[in-house]
Design an enzyme around this catalytic site. Structure first.
Site, PDB file in Angstrom:
ATOM      1  N   THR A  41      12.022  84.940  20.548  1.00  0.00           N
ATOM      2  CA  THR A  41      11.952  84.037  19.192  1.00  0.00           C
ATOM      3  C   THR A  41      10.867  82.926  19.667  1.00  0.00           C
ATOM      4  OG1 THR A  41      14.244  84.215  18.763  1.00  0.00           O
ATOM      5  CG2 THR A  41      13.172  82.241  18.297  1.00  0.00           C
ATOM      6  N   HIS A  84       7.764  84.501  18.900  1.00  0.00           N
ATOM      7  CA  HIS A  84       7.442  84.186  17.550  1.00  0.00           C
ATOM      8  C   HIS A  84       6.630  82.884  17.152  1.00  0.00           C
ATOM      9  CE1 HIS A  84       9.368  87.949  17.037  1.00  0.00           C
ATOM     10  NE2 HIS A  84      10.645  87.637  16.689  1.00  0.00           N
ATOM     11  N   GLU A 128      16.838  78.911  26.239  1.00  0.00           N
ATOM     12  CA  GLU A 128      17.742  79.578  27.350  1.00  0.00           C
ATOM     13  C   GLU A 128      17.503  78.841  28.579  1.00  0.00           C
ATOM     14  OE1 GLU A 128      16.443  84.086  25.621  1.00  0.00           O
ATOM     15  OE2 GLU A 128      16.058  83.678  27.939  1.00  0.00           O
ATOM     16  N   CYS A 162      28.777  73.536  12.932  1.00  0.00           N
ATOM     17  CA  CYS A 162      29.278  72.313  12.183  1.00  0.00           C
ATOM     18  C   CYS A 162      30.809  72.151  12.459  1.00  0.00           C
ATOM     19  CB  CYS A 162      28.933  72.372  10.907  1.00  0.00           C
ATOM     20  SG  CYS A 162      29.968  73.517   9.818  1.00  0.00           S
ATOM     21  N   CYS A 198      32.382  74.277   7.995  1.00  0.00           N
ATOM     22  CA  CYS A 198      32.021  75.537   6.745  1.00  0.00           C
ATOM     23  C   CYS A 198      33.021  76.547   6.735  1.00  0.00           C
ATOM     24  CB  CYS A 198      30.684  75.955   7.228  1.00  0.00           C
ATOM     25  SG  CYS A 198      30.509  77.024   8.510  1.00  0.00           S
ATOM     26  N   ARG A 245       7.986  99.810  29.896  1.00  0.00           N
ATOM     27  CA  ARG A 245       9.517  99.378  29.752  1.00  0.00           C
ATOM     28  C   ARG A 245      10.276 100.788  29.688  1.00  0.00           C
ATOM     29  NH1 ARG A 245       9.146  94.671  24.860  1.00  0.00           N
ATOM     30  NH2 ARG A 245       8.665  92.932  26.492  1.00  0.00           N
ATOM     31  N   THR A 302      24.669  88.793  15.547  1.00  0.00           N
ATOM     32  CA  THR A 302      23.820  87.693  15.555  1.00  0.00           C
ATOM     33  C   THR A 302      24.458  86.626  16.480  1.00  0.00           C
ATOM     34  OG1 THR A 302      22.399  86.108  14.425  1.00  0.00           O
ATOM     35  CG2 THR A 302      24.789  86.409  13.686  1.00  0.00           C
TER      36      THR A 302
HETATM   37  N1  LIG Z   1      20.096  89.105  15.969  1.00  0.00           N
HETATM   38  C1  LIG Z   1      20.176  88.204  17.129  1.00  0.00           C
HETATM   39  O1  LIG Z   1      20.835  87.313  17.197  1.00  0.00           O
HETATM   40  C2  LIG Z   1      18.833  88.213  17.915  1.00  0.00           C
HETATM   41  C3  LIG Z   1      17.770  89.223  17.515  1.00  0.00           C
HETATM   42  N2  LIG Z   1      16.752  89.442  18.220  1.00  0.00           N
HETATM   43  C4  LIG Z   1      16.042  90.523  17.860  1.00  0.00           C
HETATM   44  O2  LIG Z   1      16.109  91.546  18.790  1.00  0.00           O
HETATM   45  C5  LIG Z   1      15.085  92.643  19.092  1.00  0.00           C
HETATM   46  C6  LIG Z   1      14.727  92.870  20.613  1.00  0.00           C
HETATM   47  O3  LIG Z   1      14.293  91.295  21.023  1.00  0.00           O
HETATM   48  P1  LIG Z   1      13.401  91.560  22.253  1.00  0.00           P
HETATM   49  O4  LIG Z   1      13.856  92.478  23.416  1.00  0.00           O
HETATM   50  O5  LIG Z   1      13.243  90.218  22.850  1.00  0.00           O
HETATM   51  O6  LIG Z   1      12.195  92.051  21.485  1.00  0.00           O
HETATM   52  P2  LIG Z   1      10.760  92.870  21.932  1.00  0.00           P
HETATM   53  O7  LIG Z   1      10.060  92.929  20.778  1.00  0.00           O
HETATM   54  O8  LIG Z   1      10.190  92.371  23.302  1.00  0.00           O
HETATM   55  O9  LIG Z   1      11.482  94.260  22.084  1.00  0.00           O
HETATM   56  C7  LIG Z   1      11.305  95.310  21.279  1.00  0.00           C
HETATM   57  C8  LIG Z   1      11.212  96.711  21.819  1.00  0.00           C
HETATM   58  O10 LIG Z   1      11.423  97.883  20.995  1.00  0.00           O
HETATM   59  C9  LIG Z   1      10.223  98.696  21.139  1.00  0.00           C
HETATM   60  N3  LIG Z   1      10.025  99.558  20.117  1.00  0.00           N
HETATM   61  C10 LIG Z   1       9.002  99.558  19.266  1.00  0.00           C
HETATM   62  N4  LIG Z   1       9.010 100.389  18.267  1.00  0.00           N
HETATM   63  C11 LIG Z   1       9.739 101.406  18.731  1.00  0.00           C
HETATM   64  C12 LIG Z   1      10.337 102.423  18.132  1.00  0.00           C
HETATM   65  N5  LIG Z   1       9.905 103.226  17.203  1.00  0.00           N
HETATM   66  N6  LIG Z   1      11.472 102.993  18.851  1.00  0.00           N
HETATM   67  C13 LIG Z   1      11.938 102.604  20.059  1.00  0.00           C
HETATM   68  N7  LIG Z   1      11.321 101.400  20.540  1.00  0.00           N
HETATM   69  C14 LIG Z   1      10.638 100.679  19.792  1.00  0.00           C
HETATM   70  C15 LIG Z   1       9.054  97.650  21.590  1.00  0.00           C
HETATM   71  O11 LIG Z   1       8.095  98.643  22.309  1.00  0.00           O
HETATM   72  C16 LIG Z   1       9.741  96.783  22.397  1.00  0.00           C
HETATM   73  O12 LIG Z   1       9.697  97.084  23.730  1.00  0.00           O
HETATM   74  C17 LIG Z   1      14.107  91.709  18.548  1.00  0.00           C
HETATM   75  O13 LIG Z   1      13.849  92.293  17.033  1.00  0.00           O
HETATM   76  C18 LIG Z   1      14.415  90.290  18.173  1.00  0.00           C
HETATM   77  O14 LIG Z   1      13.864  89.663  17.250  1.00  0.00           O
HETATM   78  C19 LIG Z   1      16.544  88.474  19.348  1.00  0.00           C
HETATM   79  C20 LIG Z   1      17.405  87.365  19.750  1.00  0.00           C
HETATM   80  C21 LIG Z   1      18.648  87.307  18.778  1.00  0.00           C
HETATM   81  C1  LIG Z   2      17.313  82.099  17.925  1.00  0.00           C
HETATM   82  C2  LIG Z   2      17.585  82.913  19.381  1.00  0.00           C
HETATM   83  O1  LIG Z   2      16.489  83.648  19.609  1.00  0.00           O
HETATM   84  C3  LIG Z   2      18.718  82.850  20.130  1.00  0.00           C
HETATM   85  N1  LIG Z   2      18.522  83.657  21.172  1.00  0.00           N
HETATM   86  C4  LIG Z   2      19.878  82.954  19.239  1.00  0.00           C
HETATM   87  O2  LIG Z   2      20.722  83.893  19.875  1.00  0.00           O
HETATM   88  O3  LIG Z   2      20.103  82.744  18.018  1.00  0.00           O
HETATM   89 ZN   LIG Z   3      16.500  83.358  21.885  1.00  0.00          ZN
HETATM   90 ZN   LIG Z   4      29.840  75.761  10.307  1.00  0.00          ZN
END
Ligand SMILES: NC(=O)C1=CN([C@@H]2O[C@H](COP(=O)(O)OP(=O)(O)OC[C@H]3O[C@@H](n4cnc5c(N)ncnc54)[C@H](O)[C@@H]3O)[C@@H](O)[C@H]2O)C=CC1
Ligand SMILES: CC(=O)[C@H](N)C(=O)O
Ligand SMILES: [Zn+2]
Ligand SMILES: [Zn+2]
Length: 349
Positions: A44, A47, A68, A97, A100, A204, A292
């Site tokens: 994030t 981003h 973090e 909060c 909610c 990776r 999430t």
């Molecule tokens: N839901 C939530 O609460 C949260 C979600 N996220 C999301 O989790 C994901 C992972 O986070 P990071 O490891 O920091 O992201 P990152 O973008 O560093 O890692 C994503 C990995 O997926 C790989 N990738 C791309 N296309 C692919 C494919 N077709 N098949 C397999 N692998 C592929 C990339 O090479 C990269 O190594 C991100 O989308 C991030 O936005 C991150 C924090 C919290």
């Molecule tokens: C927004 C973030 O990147 C945070 N790691 C989360 O877990 O929501």
């Molecule tokens: Zn984060």
């Molecule tokens: Zn709340």
């Protein structure tokens, strides 16, 4: 204590960030001031650094980045009772909060009024930082600061991996970025086998093997579905953990999941995804979980116990450590290039 401190700040609504000197903040009511011992970069933050569409819609510069962290409490604001100077803490990033509908159903991780520090207010990429006392997590004194700082993203990985039974289950992980790598070690520590990882980056994939993956696949050269079917004698995997945010990976993972299997979705997709729901999910009766944040606070207990068990293979995941913030641009550019696992800063005194 100094009056001024270095901080990585999003100063302008544009690409990049700046290392600036700012006033050391004072803790207000319900807040504590910590000396930052270690702080790590999240996707994030990347981003925000890159200033993508999501960041433009959410971030209000100027603002200190980062969320973090591990630190030592050095000043306690008015009204704070359960923390004192010297406490070694990390922090839940979601400020919820408590009022909610979601909070009143103990679903704090999806609080409808969530604010996130380092996203909606000043963060922790600095020598000192403000943490809301309600978000503080006390660490065991002997936990390495770099491990303690990783507890927040480890919480995302734990909630993804442990959203259902995992011991002895065949598991596919798509995406071996920092979060996917944490997912691999949590899955292995929790008894998953085999853990199959699909990841296009050679750097990776090698890291995934070092962390403990049993098989790695380059999805740009082999069909992950075929490879999974050959490993599982045509059954498919019991558990699919999506950590990439890549639409193709989602489709491949669903195809590779055995009918009646479990799917956890953590990766965030860059756009709406079109999917054959009937044949990939409904007629396979898959159990699908959206993931999430972290469950408050049971996920933090699980993460801390897993770290203290010594069963998590975190050292290979922490690929870059920096003393101070001077080289922060190098750190972000390496991360952008996919040439890192987790990056940790150790602010200078
Ligand atoms: N839901 C939530 O609460 C949260 C979600 N996220 C999301 O989790 C994901 C992972 O986070 P990071 O490891 O920091 O992201 P990152 O973008 O560093 O890692 C994503 C990995 O997926 C790989 N990738 C791309 N296309 C692919 C494919 N077709 N098949 C397999 N692998 C592929 C990339 O090479 C990269 O190594 C991100 O989308 C991030 O936005 C991150 C924090 C919290
Ligand atoms: C927004 C973030 O990147 C945070 N790691 C989360 O877990 O929501
Ligand atoms: Zn984060
Ligand atoms: Zn709340």
């Amino acid at each position: 204590m100094a009056e001024k401190m270095p901080a990585i700040m999003k100063t302008k609504p544009a690409y990049g960030a700046e290392l600036v000197e700012v006033d050391v903040p004072k803790p207000g009511p319900g807040e504590v001031l910590i000396r930052v011992l270690a702080t790590s970069i999240c996707g994030t933050d990347l981003h925000i650094y890159e200033w993508n569409e999501w960041a433009q819609s959410r971030i209000k510069p100027p603002q200190i980045m980062g969320h973090e962290v591990a630190g030592e409490v050095i000043e306690v604001g008015p009204g704070v009772e359960d923390l004192q100077e010297g406490d070694y803490i990390s922090a839940e990033t979601h400020i919820v909060c408590g009022k909610c509908y979601a909070c009143k159903h103990n679903r704090y991780h999806v609080c409808q009024n969530t604010k996130i520090f380092g996203v909606d207010m000043d963060g922790v990429f600095a020598t000192y930082a403000i943490v809301p006392a309600q978000n503080a997590w006390k660490n065991p004194k002997d936990m390495k600061p770099e491990y303690a700082s990783l507890q927040e993203p480890l919480g995302n990985a734990v909630d993804t991996v442990l959203a259902g039974p995992i011991a002895g289950r065949s598991t596919l992980i798509t995406g071996a970025g920092p979060l996917g790598l944490l997912g691999i070690t949590v899955a292995k520590a929790s008894g998953a086998y085999p853990v199959i990882v699909s990841e296009p980056s050679d750097f990776r994939r090698k890291l995934a093997k070092k962390v403990g993956a049993d098989y790695v696949i380059n999805p740009f050269e082999e069909d992950p579905v075929e490879v999974v079917m050959s490993i599982t004698d045509g059954a498919g995997v019991e558990v699919f953990l999506e950590f990439s945010g890549a639409p193709k990976a989602l489709e491949q993972g669903l195809k590779a999941t055995t009918p009646g299997g479990r799917v956890s979705l953590l990766g965030l997709f860059p756009r709406d995804v079109t999917l054959d729901f009937n044949n990939l999910i409904i007629f396979k009766a898959l159990e699908v979980h959206g993931i999430t944040g972290r469950h408050l606070w049971e996920t933090w207990y699980t993460v801390s116990s897993l770290i203290q068990s010594g069963k998590l293979n975190l050292d290979p995941i922490i690929t870059h450590k920096y003393k101070g913030f001077d080289k922060f641009e190098e750190a972000f550019e390496l991360m952008r290039a996919g040439k890192t696992g987790k990056v940790v800063f150790f602010p200078k005194e």
